[in-house]
Design a protein around this motif. Structure first.
Motif, mmCIF file in Angstrom:
data_model
loop_
_atom_site.group_PDB
_atom_site.id
_atom_site.type_symbol
_atom_site.label_atom_id
_atom_site.label_comp_id
_atom_site.label_asym_id
_atom_site.label_seq_id
_atom_site.Cartn_x
_atom_site.Cartn_y
_atom_site.Cartn_z
ATOM 1 N N LEU A 17 44.882 38.561 30.396
ATOM 2 C CA LEU A 17 45.081 39.535 31.467
ATOM 3 C C LEU A 17 44.921 40.968 30.977
ATOM 4 N N ALA A 18 44.916 41.152 29.641
ATOM 5 C CA ALA A 18 44.780 42.503 29.092
ATOM 6 C C ALA A 18 43.387 43.076 29.302
ATOM 7 N N VAL A 19 42.378 42.234 29.595
ATOM 8 C CA VAL A 19 41.030 42.756 29.824
ATOM 9 C C VAL A 19 40.972 43.544 31.134
ATOM 10 N N LEU A 20 41.932 43.331 32.025
ATOM 11 C CA LEU A 20 41.968 44.060 33.287
ATOM 12 C C LEU A 20 42.683 45.390 33.071
ATOM 13 N N PRO A 21 42.066 46.521 33.416
ATOM 14 C CA PRO A 21 42.740 47.819 33.258
ATOM 15 C C PRO A 21 44.038 47.876 34.046
ATOM 16 N N ALA A 22 44.971 48.689 33.557
ATOM 17 C CA ALA A 22 46.284 48.771 34.196
ATOM 18 C C ALA A 22 46.183 49.255 35.642
ATOM 19 N N GLN A 23 45.299 50.221 35.908
ATOM 20 C CA GLN A 23 45.164 50.725 37.273
ATOM 21 C C GLN A 23 44.582 49.667 38.208
ATOM 22 N N ALA A 24 43.667 48.844 37.685
ATOM 23 C CA ALA A 24 43.127 47.755 38.494
ATOM 24 C C ALA A 24 44.206 46.726 38.814
ATOM 25 N N ALA A 25 45.116 46.493 37.865
ATOM 26 C CA ALA A 25 46.222 45.576 38.119
ATOM 27 C C ALA A 25 47.153 46.128 39.201
ATOM 28 N N GLN A 26 47.385 47.443 39.173
ATOM 29 C CA GLN A 26 48.201 48.051 40.221
ATOM 30 C C GLN A 26 47.513 47.954 41.580
ATOM 31 N N ALA A 27 46.186 48.021 41.584
ATOM 32 C CA ALA A 27 45.445 47.885 42.843
ATOM 33 C C ALA A 27 45.603 46.479 43.419
ATOM 34 N N VAL A 28 45.653 45.460 42.545
ATOM 35 C CA VAL A 28 45.897 44.091 43.009
ATOM 36 C C VAL A 28 47.263 43.998 43.677
ATOM 37 N N LEU A 29 48.258 44.638 43.079
ATOM 38 C CA LEU A 29 49.612 44.633 43.647
ATOM 39 C C LEU A 29 49.635 45.297 45.022
ATOM 40 N N LYS A 30 48.992 46.455 45.149
ATOM 41 C CA LYS A 30 48.978 47.161 46.439
ATOM 42 C C LYS A 30 48.221 46.361 47.495
#
Length: 426
Positions: A72-85
């Motif tokens: 899961l670290a290959v996904l940027p942190a901001q992209a992960a936050q976008a998944v949450l939103k």
């Protein structure tokens, strides 16, 4: 607002990416990580009690998952936050009855996508008349097809800028969709004529002034023969597969080739729709369409075991033709394009527009003799003409009579407008 007022407009622009094999692998890994993160978030949501399903708790769970699961670290942190939103917005849409409840995303069914929420991370530059460069987090600098002037460099400011992007993958490869915010002059009121539109299968778009917009086949004869051959080969390979056996790479490759041809046809259809709707929005000031419930029109006629349907195969072919014309997408394109050019779009009730005479206004049985010809059976009228143009004239007349539909609380209600023209102006 007065004429000449500056207004902010938000729109999207989709461009094709030119990725190397290594860049494709990196982007694929990010898309799979985003899909996995969505599934983990959905599983967490189902396990947690209602009082603990908060944004803060979900954010903490995502941070812990990115720490515990290495890929899961290959996904940027901001992209992960976008998944949450996006996940929480999906639940809001469900609670407001705008969409179904979110569910798990399958590996082969779900669309592969990655969000870049911050536009400043893209660092766009134009390097050639046809190509631009963008920075994708954890992928690097990539090329994209430059087909529209974008606010980059000195042209970018607080009012004209790119606010983010989304990477999506289809059968033809990876694409990037920019979210653009621009400050533009409010368009003047369109002085063009009013027009009614009737959509169909034989004639895709017919307007009330006698004009028609038609198209040919989306695939050439060679491409259709190739598609038929691939579908037959896929069916043969699937038939020889044993129960429970995994799909072979050959079959997956055949499926990819089929998807590529269908995506090519869809792209050509979308291009035709864009050009046609732009021409209509530029020509006419008021566009009137029917309010169609397309989901009910394409329901299967199979019926049940106790009450089987009739002409099931014929109805299935009609359903495919209706879905292929994408009437709903045509209305969506017309909605924002008429606004952009200073015009307006209205919807009127659909029942009876194809069976009513546009000259006398009466519905006489037997007037619709064929698919293309309308002959009024009223002894005092006897008007004859093209059936599609007759329906389009009826659509426009309903608007001029003040019978425009206004969405209210999730449904359409009839409201009489102030603008009423005499019946002789039909």
């Amino acid at each position: 607002m007065s004429q000449g007022t500056l207004v902010k407009r938000q729109f999207g622009h989709r461009a094709r990416l030119a990725l190397s094999a290594a860049e494709v692998l990196k982007t694929d890994d990010q898309a799979h990580a985003a899909r996995t993160l969505w599934n983990l978030l959905h599983a967490w949501w189902q396990m947690m009690p209602k009082e603990k399903r908060t944004l803060a708790n979900a954010d903490a769970a995502i941070r812990q998952a990115r720490t515990d699961i290495d890929f899961l670290a290959v996904l940027p942190a901001q992209a992960a936050q976008a998944v949450l939103k996006t996940y929480f917005q999906a639940w809001k849409n469900c609670w407001e009855h705008r969409a179904d409840a979110p569910d798990f995303k399958g590996r082969f069914r779900a669309e592969m996508s990655v969000d870049v929420p911050q536009g400043r991370d893209l660092k766009l530059t134009r390097v050639h008349r046809r190509w631009g460069m963008a920075n994708i987090p954890k992928v690097g600098r990539v090329r994209f097809r430059w087909t529209k002037d974008l606010p980059v460099g000195k042209r970018a400011n607080a009012d004209n800028r790119i606010t983010g992007a989304r990477l999506t993958k289809d059968a033809l490869g990876w694409h990037i969709a920019f979210r653009v915010q621009a400050l533009e002059v409010e368009p003047e009121l369109h002085q063009g004529p009013d027009v009614g539109i009737d959509v169909g299968v034989t004639v895709p778009i017919a307007v009330s002034d006698g004009e028609t917009y038609e198209h040919g086949e989306w695939l050439t004869k060679k491409e259709k023969a190739r598609l038929l051959y691939l579908e037959q080969r896929a069916a043969q390979r699937k038939r020889h597969r044993k129960p429970g056996e995994r799909t072979s790479r050959r079959l997956h490759r055949t499926y990819d080739q089929i998807a590529g041809l269908r995506a090519k046809a869809k792209r050509r259809a979308l291009d035709w729709q864009h050009q046609t709707t732009t021409a209509i929005a530029r020509t006419y000031g008021t566009v009137v369409v029917e309010s169609l419930t397309i989901t009910n029109m394409v329901k299967s006629a199979r019926g049940t075991i106790k009450a089987p349907g009739k002409n099931v195969a014929r109805k299935s072919g009609l359903n495919r033709s209706i879905s292929g014309e994408a009437w709903g997408r045509t209305v969506t394109l017309l909605t924002y394009k008429t606004t952009r050019y200073g015009g307006t779009l209205h919807k009127v009730p659909a029942p009876g527009t194809s069976r009513r005479c546009s000259a006398c206004g009466l519905t006489t049985p037997g007037s619709r003799e064929s698919q293309a010809v309308f002959v009024c059976k009223n002894p005092d009228c006897g008007w004859s003409g093209n059936a599609d143009h007759n329906a389009a004239r009826n659509v426009l007349h309903l608007y001029r009579m003040g019978l425009a539909l206004v969405p209210a609380a999730g449904r359409a209600v009839v409201r009489r407008t102030k603008r009423v023209k005499p019946a002789t102006a039909r």
